[in-house]
Design a protein around this motif. Sequence first.
Motif, PDB file in Angstrom:
ATOM      1  N   LEU A 169      -3.897 -26.670  10.202  1.00 26.79           N
ATOM      2  CA  LEU A 169      -5.320 -26.994  10.091  1.00 26.79           C
ATOM      3  C   LEU A 169      -5.563 -27.952   8.929  1.00 26.79           C
ATOM      4  O   LEU A 169      -6.306 -28.932   9.064  1.00 26.79           O
ATOM      5  CB  LEU A 169      -6.160 -25.725   9.920  1.00 26.79           C
ATOM      6  CG  LEU A 169      -6.313 -24.859  11.166  1.00 26.79           C
ATOM      7  CD1 LEU A 169      -6.954 -23.515  10.806  1.00 26.79           C
ATOM      8  CD2 LEU A 169      -7.126 -25.581  12.226  1.00 26.79           C
ATOM      9  N   ALA A 170      -4.952 -27.682   7.795  1.00 29.75           N
ATOM     10  CA  ALA A 170      -5.126 -28.568   6.638  1.00 29.75           C
ATOM     11  C   ALA A 170      -4.591 -29.963   6.947  1.00 29.75           C
ATOM     12  O   ALA A 170      -5.225 -30.971   6.607  1.00 29.75           O
ATOM     13  CB  ALA A 170      -4.418 -27.976   5.410  1.00 29.75           C
ATOM     14  N   ALA A 171      -3.463 -30.042   7.601  1.00 28.71           N
ATOM     15  CA  ALA A 171      -2.869 -31.338   7.933  1.00 28.71           C
ATOM     16  C   ALA A 171      -3.711 -32.088   8.963  1.00 28.71           C
ATOM     17  O   ALA A 171      -3.686 -33.321   9.006  1.00 28.71           O
ATOM     18  CB  ALA A 171      -1.442 -31.144   8.454  1.00 28.71           C
ATOM     19  N   ALA A 172      -4.466 -31.363   9.775  1.00 25.16           N
ATOM     20  CA  ALA A 172      -5.274 -31.998  10.832  1.00 25.16           C
ATOM     21  C   ALA A 172      -6.573 -32.602  10.300  1.00 25.16           C
ATOM     22  O   ALA A 172      -7.179 -33.421  10.991  1.00 25.16           O
ATOM     23  CB  ALA A 172      -5.583 -30.972  11.923  1.00 25.16           C
ATOM     24  N   MET A 173      -7.007 -32.229   9.117  1.00 25.39           N
ATOM     25  CA  MET A 173      -8.308 -32.707   8.605  1.00 25.39           C
ATOM     26  C   MET A 173      -8.428 -34.229   8.588  1.00 25.39           C
ATOM     27  O   MET A 173      -9.420 -34.767   9.070  1.00 25.39           O
ATOM     28  CB  MET A 173      -8.604 -32.127   7.214  1.00 25.39           C
ATOM     29  CG  MET A 173      -8.879 -30.637   7.208  1.00 25.39           C
ATOM     30  SD  MET A 173     -10.272 -30.199   8.255  1.00 25.39           S
ATOM     31  CE  MET A 173      -9.554 -28.793   9.081  1.00 25.39           C
ATOM     32  N   PRO A 174      -7.463 -34.966   8.036  1.00 26.15           N
ATOM     33  CA  PRO A 174      -7.607 -36.431   8.059  1.00 26.15           C
ATOM     34  C   PRO A 174      -7.685 -36.990   9.483  1.00 26.15           C
ATOM     35  O   PRO A 174      -8.462 -37.902   9.757  1.00 26.15           O
ATOM     36  CB  PRO A 174      -6.349 -36.929   7.328  1.00 26.15           C
ATOM     37  CG  PRO A 174      -5.917 -35.772   6.480  1.00 26.15           C
ATOM     38  CD  PRO A 174      -6.293 -34.547   7.268  1.00 26.15           C
ATOM     39  N   ALA A 175      -6.902 -36.431  10.393  1.00 22.46           N
ATOM     40  CA  ALA A 175      -6.940 -36.897  11.783  1.00 22.46           C
ATOM     41  C   ALA A 175      -8.288 -36.577  12.414  1.00 22.46           C
ATOM     42  O   ALA A 175      -8.828 -37.388  13.182  1.00 22.46           O
ATOM     43  CB  ALA A 175      -5.803 -36.259  12.586  1.00 22.46           C
ATOM     44  N   LEU A 176      -8.859 -35.436  12.110  1.00 21.10           N
ATOM     45  CA  LEU A 176     -10.179 -35.089  12.651  1.00 21.10           C
ATOM     46  C   LEU A 176     -11.258 -36.001  12.085  1.00 21.10           C
ATOM     47  O   LEU A 176     -12.180 -36.403  12.808  1.00 21.10           O
ATOM     48  CB  LEU A 176     -10.499 -33.613  12.378  1.00 21.10           C
ATOM     49  CG  LEU A 176      -9.660 -32.624  13.187  1.00 21.10           C
ATOM     50  CD1 LEU A 176      -9.903 -31.193  12.689  1.00 21.10           C
ATOM     51  CD2 LEU A 176      -9.948 -32.736  14.669  1.00 21.10           C
ATOM     52  N   ASP A 177     -11.151 -36.356  10.802  1.00 22.74           N
ATOM     53  CA  ASP A 177     -12.091 -37.329  10.215  1.00 22.74           C
ATOM     54  C   ASP A 177     -11.999 -38.665  10.945  1.00 22.74           C
ATOM     55  O   ASP A 177     -13.014 -39.281  11.274  1.00 22.74           O
ATOM     56  CB  ASP A 177     -11.799 -37.547   8.726  1.00 22.74           C
ATOM     57  CG  ASP A 177     -12.393 -36.470   7.836  1.00 22.74           C
ATOM     58  OD1 ASP A 177     -13.356 -35.804   8.268  1.00 22.74           O
ATOM     59  OD2 ASP A 177     -11.895 -36.313   6.708  1.00 22.74           O
TER      60      ASP A 177
END
Length: 172
Positions: A136-144
Amino acid sequence: MDSSSADTGHVALELGRLLGPLRRAVLRATRNAEGLPDLPEAQIELLRALSAAPDGLAPREAAARLRIAPSTVSNLVRTMTAAGLVERISQPHDLRTVTLTASATARELLERYDSASTAALVTASAELPAADRAALAAAMPALDRLLLAMERQGAAAARQAAGQDRRGASAD
């Protein structure tokens, strides 16, 4: 269709399927934890936009930031003004022009929503395995970046629709 397209399609399908229920679950947990009022998500988003603008926003500016119709903002403002959440400030130089601001009550509610939603997400995340929390933490930039891509796509579609509307009106 190659496997990467199939994977992208599957991820998109699953993301679309999960976003609404996840958003509603966070909102429910937030309201329940703090006994917060049942504000519709559209009202919360308008309050966020107004709170982020120190000098307030004109109704059309709010509509543009939220990518919703000005008439929708007008309807939200009418309801939210009656509830004491939005203040309409007339401009001395032009009484037809108003600036919208979030009331002190609304800003306090948003702080409570944010605090409660953060706490609810921390509690739920703590139940997940460490690998899931890391994912989840690693996905934050991709979600942004996904959000920005969706906003660009929406803006392009709106420009295209506006161009078609103008061409259709001139053909009449």
